[in-house]
Design a protein around this motif. Structure first.
Motif, PDB file in Angstrom:
ATOM      1  N   GLY A  70       0.818  -1.217   0.000  1.00 50.02           N
ATOM      2  CA  GLY A  70       0.000   0.000   0.000  1.00 50.02           C
ATOM      3  C   GLY A  70       0.848   1.262   0.000  1.00 50.02           C
ATOM      4  O   GLY A  70       0.524   2.246  -0.675  1.00 50.02           O
ATOM      5  N   LEU A  71       1.942   1.248   0.757  1.00 43.94           N
ATOM      6  CA  LEU A  71       2.826   2.406   0.788  1.00 43.94           C
ATOM      7  C   LEU A  71       3.425   2.682  -0.580  1.00 43.94           C
ATOM      8  O   LEU A  71       3.522   3.840  -1.011  1.00 43.94           O
ATOM      9  N   GLU A  72       3.834   1.645  -1.269  1.00 42.35           N
ATOM     10  CA  GLU A  72       4.399   1.826  -2.607  1.00 42.35           C
ATOM     11  C   GLU A  72       3.344   2.329  -3.589  1.00 42.35           C
ATOM     12  O   GLU A  72       3.655   3.067  -4.525  1.00 42.35           O
ATOM     13  N   ARG A  73       2.091   1.966  -3.369  1.00 39.29           N
ATOM     14  CA  ARG A  73       1.014   2.390  -4.257  1.00 39.29           C
ATOM     15  C   ARG A  73       0.590   3.838  -3.990  1.00 39.29           C
ATOM     16  O   ARG A  73       0.396   4.623  -4.919  1.00 39.29           O
ATOM     17  N   VAL A  74       0.458   4.179  -2.707  1.00 41.92           N
ATOM     18  CA  VAL A  74      -0.041   5.509  -2.335  1.00 41.92           C
ATOM     19  C   VAL A  74       1.057   6.562  -2.426  1.00 41.92           C
ATOM     20  O   VAL A  74       0.800   7.721  -2.791  1.00 41.92           O
ATOM     21  N   PHE A  75       2.288   6.185  -2.100  1.00 40.16           N
ATOM     22  CA  PHE A  75       3.426   7.112  -2.164  1.00 40.16           C
ATOM     23  C   PHE A  75       4.489   6.522  -3.098  1.00 40.16           C
ATOM     24  O   PHE A  75       5.527   6.039  -2.652  1.00 40.16           O
TER      25      PHE A  75
ATOM     26  N   SER B 190      -5.312   6.439  -6.454  1.00 36.77           N
ATOM     27  CA  SER B 190      -5.948   5.581  -7.457  1.00 36.77           C
ATOM     28  C   SER B 190      -7.459   5.544  -7.214  1.00 36.77           C
ATOM     29  O   SER B 190      -7.927   5.820  -6.104  1.00 36.77           O
ATOM     30  N   PRO B 191      -8.243   5.188  -8.237  1.00 38.23           N
ATOM     31  CA  PRO B 191      -9.702   5.100  -8.055  1.00 38.23           C
ATOM     32  C   PRO B 191     -10.087   4.178  -6.898  1.00 38.23           C
ATOM     33  O   PRO B 191     -11.026   4.470  -6.154  1.00 38.23           O
ATOM     34  N   GLY B 192      -9.372   3.076  -6.739  1.00 37.37           N
ATOM     35  CA  GLY B 192      -9.694   2.160  -5.657  1.00 37.37           C
ATOM     36  C   GLY B 192      -9.487   2.781  -4.296  1.00 37.37           C
ATOM     37  O   GLY B 192     -10.300   2.601  -3.376  1.00 37.37           O
ATOM     38  N   ASP B 193      -8.388   3.545  -4.135  1.00 39.82           N
ATOM     39  CA  ASP B 193      -8.121   4.191  -2.850  1.00 39.82           C
ATOM     40  C   ASP B 193      -9.089   5.344  -2.593  1.00 39.82           C
ATOM     41  O   ASP B 193      -9.490   5.584  -1.458  1.00 39.82           O
ATOM     42  N   ARG B 194      -9.470   6.058  -3.658  1.00 40.33           N
ATOM     43  CA  ARG B 194     -10.467   7.127  -3.480  1.00 40.33           C
ATOM     44  C   ARG B 194     -11.792   6.537  -3.020  1.00 40.33           C
ATOM     45  O   ARG B 194     -12.459   7.084  -2.139  1.00 40.33           O
TER      46      ARG B 194
ATOM     47  N   ALA C  80      10.118   8.828  -5.275  1.00 43.00           N
ATOM     48  CA  ALA C  80      11.131   9.154  -4.260  1.00 43.00           C
ATOM     49  C   ALA C  80      10.805  10.446  -3.526  1.00 43.00           C
ATOM     50  O   ALA C  80      11.262  10.652  -2.399  1.00 43.00           O
ATOM     51  N   THR C  81      10.006  11.323  -4.153  1.00 43.84           N
ATOM     52  CA  THR C  81       9.665  12.583  -3.495  1.00 43.84           C
ATOM     53  C   THR C  81       8.747  12.384  -2.287  1.00 43.84           C
ATOM     54  O   THR C  81       8.559  13.301  -1.493  1.00 43.84           O
ATOM     55  N   TRP C  82       8.168  11.185  -2.179  1.00 45.52           N
ATOM     56  CA  TRP C  82       7.259  10.892  -1.068  1.00 45.52           C
ATOM     57  C   TRP C  82       7.931  10.073   0.038  1.00 45.52           C
ATOM     58  O   TRP C  82       7.254   9.489   0.864  1.00 45.52           O
ATOM     59  N   THR C  83       9.253  10.045   0.070  1.00 46.12           N
ATOM     60  CA  THR C  83       9.958   9.202   1.039  1.00 46.12           C
ATOM     61  C   THR C  83       9.595   9.564   2.476  1.00 46.12           C
ATOM     62  O   THR C  83       9.335   8.684   3.313  1.00 46.12           O
ATOM     63  N   GLU C  84       9.587  10.854   2.782  1.00 53.55           N
ATOM     64  CA  GLU C  84       9.282  11.282   4.157  1.00 53.55           C
ATOM     65  C   GLU C  84       7.873  10.867   4.547  1.00 53.55           C
ATOM     66  O   GLU C  84       7.633  10.361   5.663  1.00 53.55           O
ATOM     67  N   GLN C  85       6.918  11.079   3.660  1.00 52.38           N
ATOM     68  CA  GLN C  85       5.529  10.730   3.958  1.00 52.38           C
ATOM     69  C   GLN C  85       5.375   9.220   4.117  1.00 52.38           C
ATOM     70  O   GLN C  85       4.639   8.751   5.003  1.00 52.38           O
ATOM     71  N   ARG C  86       6.071   8.454   3.277  1.00 55.41           N
ATOM     72  CA  ARG C  86       5.984   6.993   3.339  1.00 55.41           C
ATOM     73  C   ARG C  86       6.479   6.484   4.691  1.00 55.41           C
ATOM     74  O   ARG C  86       5.845   5.638   5.327  1.00 55.41           O
ATOM     75  N   GLU C  87       7.611   7.023   5.153  1.00 54.05           N
ATOM     76  CA  GLU C  87       8.163   6.574   6.434  1.00 54.05           C
ATOM     77  C   GLU C  87       7.295   7.029   7.605  1.00 54.05           C
ATOM     78  O   GLU C  87       7.164   6.312   8.604  1.00 54.05           O
TER      79      GLU C  87
ATOM     80  N   LEU D 287      -2.450   7.758   5.186  1.00 52.75           N
ATOM     81  CA  LEU D 287      -2.547   6.929   6.386  1.00 52.75           C
ATOM     82  C   LEU D 287      -3.956   6.376   6.549  1.00 52.75           C
ATOM     83  O   LEU D 287      -4.144   5.174   6.814  1.00 52.75           O
ATOM     84  N   LEU D 288      -4.963   7.236   6.406  1.00 46.69           N
ATOM     85  CA  LEU D 288      -6.342   6.783   6.565  1.00 46.69           C
ATOM     86  C   LEU D 288      -6.690   5.722   5.523  1.00 46.69           C
ATOM     87  O   LEU D 288      -7.349   4.719   5.839  1.00 46.69           O
ATOM     88  N   THR D 289      -6.264   5.938   4.287  1.00 45.69           N
ATOM     89  CA  THR D 289      -6.534   4.970   3.225  1.00 45.69           C
ATOM     90  C   THR D 289      -5.944   3.601   3.560  1.00 45.69           C
ATOM     91  O   THR D 289      -6.607   2.563   3.424  1.00 45.69           O
TER      92      THR D 289
END
Length: 622
Positions: free
Chosen positions: A164-169, A249-253, A172-179, A207-209
């Motif tokens: 899920g983390l790889e899908r939502v973030f 993604s549509p599924g996460d929305r 590489a620009t999302w590294t901080e958010q992913r961690e 996170l909520l997703t």
């Protein structure tokens, strides 16, 4: 410190005060309310020690100014600074009075053994003097957080979380958010901190997703609550989460849904307006939610935090989100900064602080303890390198670097300093900029272009430290209205094109304290107020707008949680008590593309070197 004139109608003057309390009141150290509370409580418990009565008045003053306790060393400095005024006031009020403070240890001992301490009015701990209420709340908050830290978090499927983390973030620009999300998913309590534009809301949406994905296949969907200390902040939280959904993604929305609501913390807890700070929700009637997210947590007071924690179910997740370097709550406490300082390795100390006494809470970035709930986002995407560098210099208290950045800047660039020494110079320097902006907004409104008028409203904002006085919001709003009258030959109140600031929540209209809008013309010629975003303006009849002020200028406090393309910050004289690092940092970080500081070099240096004086003990307890 200015001595209060002997005017019996001055509300600051306690006419019945005697002795040291009269001296301090006449010198302007304590106000009438502080004196009356101290005098009445001392009478009720038969407190005979004049030093303890003075201490109680100073504790009440400290709480009124945002501290949860009194630091005797800070109080000693305050009395020393006002020494000359106190000497003048002694002659004016009671020649027999004298302010003679013993060493701090003896001072605290006398308070500890006093009648006020024995009856539970005052409490001494961590070399601080508390009113009993704030001491109990600090202890409760620390105990509730410790209890939550010792409670196992819900189990997480690492494989599903990783995918899920790889899908939502994904980049590489999302590294901080992913961690940050990876850490938050394994804890009951998360304190997500970061400056403006660091992606805090995107992190929350992700996170909520992913937490909802974890719950798929179980017997029920987790209940989520989104809240903020103010109605404006709650509305902004809802909008930001919805905006963040667009990149998923549509599924996460679908998983998170679009029927997202956010409310004030007071409304979430079921505030009972007829009973002070009492709420329907508490330990005996907890919130039904499984996940509670509170944005703009820097504005949480100690009391509201205590009520929130005791209303959570034992296994409910809590996510506090905010910027600990911004202005704190207008009420007592600096909870977010306390948590960041307390959960760091050894806590954070202020300049010159040698002992355990926390004179001022500082949110300096410090190493994180292994059990810390802090997750920090560092990289800002709101503004460019110049504004970011200036904001960082202010945040860490480096006036030399900040002034060097301003000295190297050029007019029309992302950052700029306009040196002025008085209001007349500021008037001359700002008139072209402010008048042109007001005229553009007026033209758009007269043409009935609601979206364009709102766009102009958000293009520039004049921020002041004060409400009143020569550098305050009131006089500068009047200036712009006068300039408009001279430019348009219309000398009444400028109705069409007038920018508005909502000053009270109006649930019927969907407007909240702090919302901004502009008066515009409808096609049928009627004047209406338009609010919200340019792409979706909310239109209301002008006659329905009761609690609004003119907003050519607004206070920095009111601007918290908002942003503008360009910001002009009007700095008061260097000796203004409101001029602090947190205030200047908050003002600068409202800007998206450019910021102009108008004031003297001395005012900039004073703001950066002066921290908000809030004595608290929460960081020691966590």
């Amino acid at each position: 410190m200015t001595t209060i004139e002997a005017d019996r109608y001055d509300r600051r003057l306690a006419l019945g005060a005697t002795g040291d309390l009269a001296t301090l009141n006449s010198a302007g150290v304590v106000e009438a309310a502080d004196v009356h509370v101290a005098t009445r409580l001392a009478q009720l418990v038969d407190e005979a020690d004049p030093l303890v009565r003075v201490t109680l008045a100073l504790v009440v003053r400290a709480a009124r100014e945002g501290s949860t306790s009194l630091d005797p060393e800070h109080a000693r400095e305050l009395l020393t600074e006002s020494g000359g005024a106190c000497e003048d006031a002694v002659t004016a009020s009671d020649p027999a009075a004298s302010i003679d403070l013993p060493p701090t240890e003896e001072w605290l001992q006398r308070v500890s053994s006093s009648a006020l301490a024995r009856t539970g009015v005052l409490c001494v701990e961590h070399a601080l003097v508390y009113l009993d209420r704030y001491h109990r709340e600090e202890v409760q908050v620390a105990e509730d957080l410790a209890r939550r830290a010792a409670t196992p978090a819900p189990t997480v499927d690492e494989a599903i979380l990783g995918a899920g983390l790889e899908r939502v973030f994904p980049s590489a620009t999302w590294t901080e958010q992913r961690e940050a999300v990876r850490t938050a998913a394994t804890r009951l309590t998360t304190v997500l901190v970061g400056g403006p534009g660091t992606g805090k809301t995107s992190t929350v949406a992700g996170l909520l997703t992913l937490l909802l994905e974890q719950a798929e296949g179980t017997d029920r969907r987790p209940r989520i609550a989104l809240a903020a200390p103010t109605g404006k902040a709650a509305a902004r939280l809802r909008e930001s989460v919805i905006e963040s959904l667009a990149r998923l993604s549509p599924g996460d929305r679908t998983r998170l849904g679009t029927d997202i609501e956010a409310v004030t913390v007071h409304r979430l807890l079921g505030w009972r307006p007829d009973s002070g700070n009492r709420f329907r929700r508490g330990r005996g009637n907890p919130l039904p939610h499984d996940i509670v997210v509170v944005d703009e947590a820097s504005m949480l007071s100690l009391t509201l935090t205590a009520r929130l924690l005791e209303a959570l179910r034992p296994h409910a997740r809590l996510v506090l989100v905010g910027d600990p370097d911004q202005l704190a709550s207008v009420e007592a406490g600096a909870v977010l900064a306390d948590l960041v300082a307390g959960y760091g390795e050894g806590g954070a100390r202020t300049c010159g602080e040698e002992g355990p006494t926390p004179r001022t809470v500082t949110a300096t970035h410090i190493p994180r303890r292994d059990d810390s709930p802090i997750a920090r986002l560092e990289t800002s995407h709101r503004f460019g390198a110049e504004i970011g560098s200036l904001a960082e210099a202010v945040r860490v208290g480096d006036p030399d670097t900040a002034l060097s950045i301003l000295d190297a800047a050029t007019p029309g660039g992302p950052v700029h300093h306009v040196p002025v020494d008085d209001v007349l110079e500021a008037d001359e320097a700002l008139r072209p900029r402010l008048l042109e902006h007001a005229l553009r907004m007026r033209r758009r409104a007269l043409d009935g272009e609601h979206a364009a008028a709102l766009h102009e409203l958000g293009a520039h904002r004049l921020l002041c430290a004060h409400r009143d006085g020569p550098w305050g919001v009131g006089p500068w709003n009047q200036r712009v209205e006068r300039w408009l009258g001279e430019a348009t030959d219309y000398h009444g109140r400028q109705q069409v094109g007038r920018p508005l600031l909502v000053t009270a929540n109006d649930r019927g209209l969907g407007l909240f304290n702090g919302d901004t809008g502009v008066l515009s013309l409808r096609q049928d010629g009627r004047v209406v107020g338009v609010f919200g975003e340019p792409n979706a303006p909310q239109v209301h009849a002008a006659t329905s707008l009761a609690d609004v002020d003119t907003a050519y200028a607004m206070t920095i406090h009111k601007s918290q949680g908002s942003q503008a393309t360009s910001v002009t910050v009007l700095l008061p004289d260097a000796d203004s008590r409101l001029l602090t690092r947190e205030l200047l940092y908050t003002a600068i970080t409202r800007a998206q593309r450019s910021v102009v500081l108008v004031g003297s070099r001395e005012a900039i240096r004073a703001a950066i070197t002066r921290r908000t004086q809030r004595a608290t003990g929460l960081r020691h307890r966590v």
